[in-house]
Design an enzyme around this catalytic site. Sequence first.
Site, mmCIF file in Angstrom:
data_model
loop_
_atom_site.group_PDB
_atom_site.id
_atom_site.type_symbol
_atom_site.label_atom_id
_atom_site.label_comp_id
_atom_site.label_asym_id
_atom_site.label_seq_id
_atom_site.Cartn_x
_atom_site.Cartn_y
_atom_site.Cartn_z
ATOM 1 N N HIS A 15 0.428 -1.265 -0.090
ATOM 2 C CA HIS A 15 0.205 -0.116 0.001
ATOM 3 C C HIS A 15 0.802 1.699 -0.281
ATOM 4 O O HIS A 15 0.845 1.847 0.454
ATOM 5 C CB HIS A 15 -1.202 -0.387 1.370
ATOM 6 C CG HIS A 15 -2.185 0.586 1.171
ATOM 7 N ND1 HIS A 15 -2.244 2.094 1.500
ATOM 8 C CD2 HIS A 15 -3.147 0.402 1.597
ATOM 9 C CE1 HIS A 15 -3.027 2.843 1.227
ATOM 10 N NE2 HIS A 15 -3.664 1.915 1.545
ATOM 11 N N GLU A 49 -1.050 1.766 -5.167
ATOM 12 C CA GLU A 49 -0.434 0.376 -4.430
ATOM 13 C C GLU A 49 -0.859 -1.088 -5.679
ATOM 14 O O GLU A 49 -1.679 -0.820 -6.734
ATOM 15 C CB GLU A 49 -2.194 0.787 -3.744
ATOM 16 C CG GLU A 49 -2.536 1.366 -3.045
ATOM 17 C CD GLU A 49 -3.704 1.499 -1.877
ATOM 18 O OE1 GLU A 49 -4.113 0.502 -1.371
ATOM 19 O OE2 GLU A 49 -4.327 2.260 -1.747
HETATM 20 O O1 TA6 Z 1 -6.025 2.023 -0.532
HETATM 21 C C1 TA6 Z 1 -7.369 2.182 -0.133
HETATM 22 C C2 TA6 Z 1 -7.297 2.126 1.139
HETATM 23 O O2 TA6 Z 1 -8.405 1.120 1.019
HETATM 24 C C3 TA6 Z 1 -8.310 3.353 1.046
HETATM 25 O O3 TA6 Z 1 -10.461 2.884 0.918
HETATM 26 C C4 TA6 Z 1 -8.985 2.891 2.538
HETATM 27 O O4 TA6 Z 1 -9.571 2.282 3.799
HETATM 28 C C5 TA6 Z 1 -7.266 3.315 2.452
HETATM 29 O O5 TA6 Z 1 -7.190 1.683 2.277
HETATM 30 C C6 TA6 Z 1 -6.895 3.229 3.580
HETATM 31 O O6 TA6 Z 1 -7.196 2.562 5.280
HETATM 32 P P1 TA6 Z 1 -6.146 2.670 6.368
HETATM 33 O O7 TA6 Z 1 -7.145 1.442 7.217
HETATM 34 O O8 TA6 Z 1 -4.978 2.965 5.567
HETATM 35 O O9 TA6 Z 1 -6.594 3.786 6.992
#
Ligand code: TA6
Length: 302
Positions: free
Chosen positions: A171, A274
């Site tokens: 991510h 990501e």
């Molecule tokens: O990758 C994008 C995502 O799925 C968004 O929807 C948002 O939830 C982000 O990840 C961050 O997630 P987190 O649990 O690290 O706050």
Amino acid sequence: MDVYDGQSLNQRFGIDGHIAFAQRGGLLVAEMRGAGAVATVALQGGQVLEFQPSGEEPVLFLSSRSHFEIGKAPRGGIPICWPWFGPHPSDPSLPQHGFARIMPWSVVETRVLEGGRAMLRLALHDDETTRQAWPYAFSLEYTVTVGPELEVELLHRNTDQATVTITNTLHTYLSVGAVERCVIHGLDGCDYLDKVDAFARKTQHGPVTISGETDRIYLGTTTPCVVEDPVIGRSISVWKEGSRSTVVWNPWIEKAQAMEDFDPLGYLRMVCVESANAADDAMTVAPGAEHRLRVRLSLQHG
Ligand code: TA6
């Protein structure tokens, strides 16, 4: 070994001038220096927090309000989302994005490679905690290689007797000068699920630009992305292998303000690109089989 004993880790795995273990708030981190670049990796979650080649601005975004405490992934860097991406498919009590990013990983190897790049290898295996969340045996290895480019590899070996279904993502939070001025190449023509529009399936036409909350899962794409950043005056290439989805995310104003660990204007200086296997691209891994997810970040100027 106690994964949180910095002194014994330095004795066993420290390499003068290249790898040292230190405390960062409540987390133990590896401070790496390789071929002129520096990086920081939290042993909790194997999370790369920082990467900066010499003479460059930081490549990864890390919120100034990040928590460095056990059980919470700092906001930024490269969280490892595994064995599921997003909310758990059936149990909302389980952590979003799986448990790998909040578990203590152990150090298994450190080395200086040819050209002076620094390598750190971490491991995570199933235990009673993980099996409560996900009832399968597994072996994960995560290798971080630091030089003018950053390379990370997540290796999953299915040590269970059952075939498992995995969604995952590295991510990656990229640091940019002004997100609304960036242009993201590499996804033209790809279908994507638009999480901001009830997961509607759409097709990307041309490069991706960000002018509001953006949360898209691009499907069936194995090509690298390039984030063109005219403000810093560079492009960041996100090369990947073992990934069929690319997620592009920027929370924009409201969502960022709703996250207490997101500094108020941080959303203007970041975009997540990501490297994932998500939604339709969920993977099955047979008993004894392995899957490698690799990402390489490199910089170009001019
Ligand atoms: O990758 C994008 C995502 O799925 C968004 O929807 C948002 O939830 C982000 O990840 C961050 O997630 P987190 O649990 O690290 O706050």
